[in-house]
Design a protein around this motif. Structure first.
Motif, PDB file in Angstrom:
ATOM      1  N   UNK A   5       0.551  11.486  11.635  1.00 55.11           N
ATOM      2  CA  UNK A   5       1.529  11.057  10.635  1.00 55.11           C
ATOM      3  C   UNK A   5       2.944  11.362  11.102  1.00 55.11           C
ATOM      4  N   UNK A   6       3.170  12.556  11.626  1.00 58.37           N
ATOM      5  CA  UNK A   6       4.498  12.927  12.104  1.00 58.37           C
ATOM      6  C   UNK A   6       4.948  12.015  13.241  1.00 58.37           C
ATOM      7  N   UNK A   7       4.033  11.674  14.130  1.00 62.45           N
ATOM      8  CA  UNK A   7       4.360  10.774  15.237  1.00 62.45           C
ATOM      9  C   UNK A   7       4.734   9.395  14.710  1.00 62.45           C
ATOM     10  N   UNK A   8       3.968   8.893  13.735  1.00 62.02           N
ATOM     11  CA  UNK A   8       4.263   7.586  13.160  1.00 62.02           C
ATOM     12  C   UNK A   8       5.638   7.578  12.495  1.00 62.02           C
ATOM     13  N   UNK A   9       5.968   8.666  11.805  1.00 57.74           N
ATOM     14  CA  UNK A   9       7.264   8.758  11.146  1.00 57.74           C
ATOM     15  C   UNK A   9       8.379   8.814  12.191  1.00 57.74           C
ATOM     16  N   UNK A  10       8.180   9.630  13.217  1.00 65.72           N
ATOM     17  CA  UNK A  10       9.201   9.764  14.269  1.00 65.72           C
ATOM     18  C   UNK A  10       9.464   8.442  14.979  1.00 65.72           C
ATOM     19  N   UNK A  11       8.425   7.654  15.178  1.00 63.21           N
ATOM     20  CA  UNK A  11       8.574   6.369  15.862  1.00 63.21           C
ATOM     21  C   UNK A  11       8.923   5.242  14.905  1.00 63.21           C
ATOM     22  N   UNK A  12       9.067   5.576  13.618  1.00 64.95           N
ATOM     23  CA  UNK A  12       9.431   4.626  12.576  1.00 64.95           C
ATOM     24  C   UNK A  12       8.445   3.462  12.476  1.00 64.95           C
ATOM     25  N   UNK A  13       7.165   3.763  12.644  1.00 65.15           N
ATOM     26  CA  UNK A  13       6.138   2.743  12.466  1.00 65.15           C
ATOM     27  C   UNK A  13       5.876   2.541  10.984  1.00 65.15           C
ATOM     28  N   UNK A  14       5.576   1.318  10.634  1.00 68.12           N
ATOM     29  CA  UNK A  14       5.261   0.985   9.255  1.00 68.12           C
ATOM     30  C   UNK A  14       3.980   1.688   8.835  1.00 68.12           C
ATOM     31  N   UNK A  15       4.038   2.434   7.753  1.00 70.92           N
ATOM     32  CA  UNK A  15       2.872   3.130   7.233  1.00 70.92           C
ATOM     33  C   UNK A  15       2.522   2.546   5.872  1.00 70.92           C
ATOM     34  N   UNK A  16       1.261   2.337   5.646  1.00 73.51           N
ATOM     35  CA  UNK A  16       0.832   1.822   4.357  1.00 73.51           C
ATOM     36  C   UNK A  16       0.285   2.972   3.518  1.00 73.51           C
ATOM     37  N   UNK A  17       0.128   2.709   2.249  1.00 77.77           N
ATOM     38  CA  UNK A  17      -0.442   3.711   1.358  1.00 77.77           C
ATOM     39  C   UNK A  17      -1.872   4.032   1.805  1.00 77.77           C
ATOM     40  N   UNK A  18      -2.552   3.049   2.392  1.00 78.62           N
ATOM     41  CA  UNK A  18      -3.900   3.264   2.903  1.00 78.62           C
ATOM     42  C   UNK A  18      -3.885   4.291   4.045  1.00 78.62           C
ATOM     43  N   UNK A  19      -2.874   4.234   4.901  1.00 75.66           N
ATOM     44  CA  UNK A  19      -2.753   5.200   5.992  1.00 75.66           C
ATOM     45  C   UNK A  19      -2.621   6.609   5.431  1.00 75.66           C
ATOM     46  N   UNK A  20      -1.771   6.756   4.418  1.00 74.51           N
ATOM     47  CA  UNK A  20      -1.615   8.068   3.791  1.00 74.51           C
ATOM     48  C   UNK A  20      -2.922   8.536   3.164  1.00 74.51           C
ATOM     49  N   UNK A  21      -3.636   7.621   2.523  1.00 74.77           N
ATOM     50  CA  UNK A  21      -4.920   7.978   1.904  1.00 74.77           C
ATOM     51  C   UNK A  21      -5.886   8.511   2.957  1.00 74.77           C
ATOM     52  N   UNK A  22      -5.982   7.841   4.078  1.00 80.10           N
ATOM     53  CA  UNK A  22      -6.900   8.266   5.134  1.00 80.10           C
ATOM     54  C   UNK A  22      -6.474   9.607   5.740  1.00 80.10           C
ATOM     55  N   UNK A  23      -5.179   9.816   5.868  1.00 78.71           N
ATOM     56  CA  UNK A  23      -4.701  11.092   6.406  1.00 78.71           C
ATOM     57  C   UNK A  23      -5.009  12.223   5.432  1.00 78.71           C
ATOM     58  N   UNK A  24      -4.764  12.009   4.143  1.00 74.82           N
ATOM     59  CA  UNK A  24      -5.077  13.020   3.137  1.00 74.82           C
ATOM     60  C   UNK A  24      -6.571  13.310   3.122  1.00 74.82           C
ATOM     61  N   UNK A  25      -7.394  12.254   3.179  1.00 76.23           N
ATOM     62  CA  UNK A  25      -8.841  12.443   3.182  1.00 76.23           C
ATOM     63  C   UNK A  25      -9.288  13.230   4.412  1.00 76.23           C
ATOM     64  N   UNK A  26      -8.744  12.905   5.574  1.00 75.83           N
ATOM     65  CA  UNK A  26      -9.097  13.601   6.802  1.00 75.83           C
ATOM     66  C   UNK A  26      -8.693  15.064   6.767  1.00 75.83           C
ATOM     67  N   UNK A  27      -7.507  15.340   6.236  1.00 77.01           N
ATOM     68  CA  UNK A  27      -7.061  16.726   6.132  1.00 77.01           C
ATOM     69  C   UNK A  27      -7.965  17.521   5.193  1.00 77.01           C
ATOM     70  N   UNK A  28      -8.332  16.924   4.054  1.00 78.61           N
ATOM     71  CA  UNK A  28      -9.212  17.613   3.110  1.00 78.61           C
ATOM     72  C   UNK A  28     -10.591  17.869   3.723  1.00 78.61           C
TER      73      UNK A  28
END
Length: 76
Positions: A5-28
């Motif tokens: 996620x940090x890399x995507x933000x740093x590179x200014x890549x388009x992130x969808x709400x689905x990407x955030x959902x998957x990251x939250x799920x993976x972290x949990x």
């Protein structure tokens, strides 16, 4: 997960709400609820509105670890 996620933000890549959902799920799933809470809480700052899927994913992750009753994430 959070590094991705940090890399995507740093590179200014388009992130969808689905990407955030998957990251939250993976972290949990990897017992990193604190990081998942940080990602969840930063959604609004990044211009996203958490939907019921994001809330359900976060609540499920907190319940799995027995954290939900403590209000440790500040879900709002």
């Amino acid at each position: 997960m959070s590094e991705t996620l940090h890399t995507m933000i740093a590179w200014n890549h388009l992130r969808s709400i689905y990407t955030y959902q998957e990251i939250i799920k993976g972290l949990c799933k990897n017992e990193k609820q604190f990081e998942a809470c940080c990602v969840f809480n930063n959604l609004k700052e990044r211009g996203y509105a958490p939907d019921r899927v994001i809330y359900t994913t976060m609540i499920h992750g907190l319940c799995e670890m027995g954290w939900f009753g403590r209000g440790s994430c500040g879900l709002r």
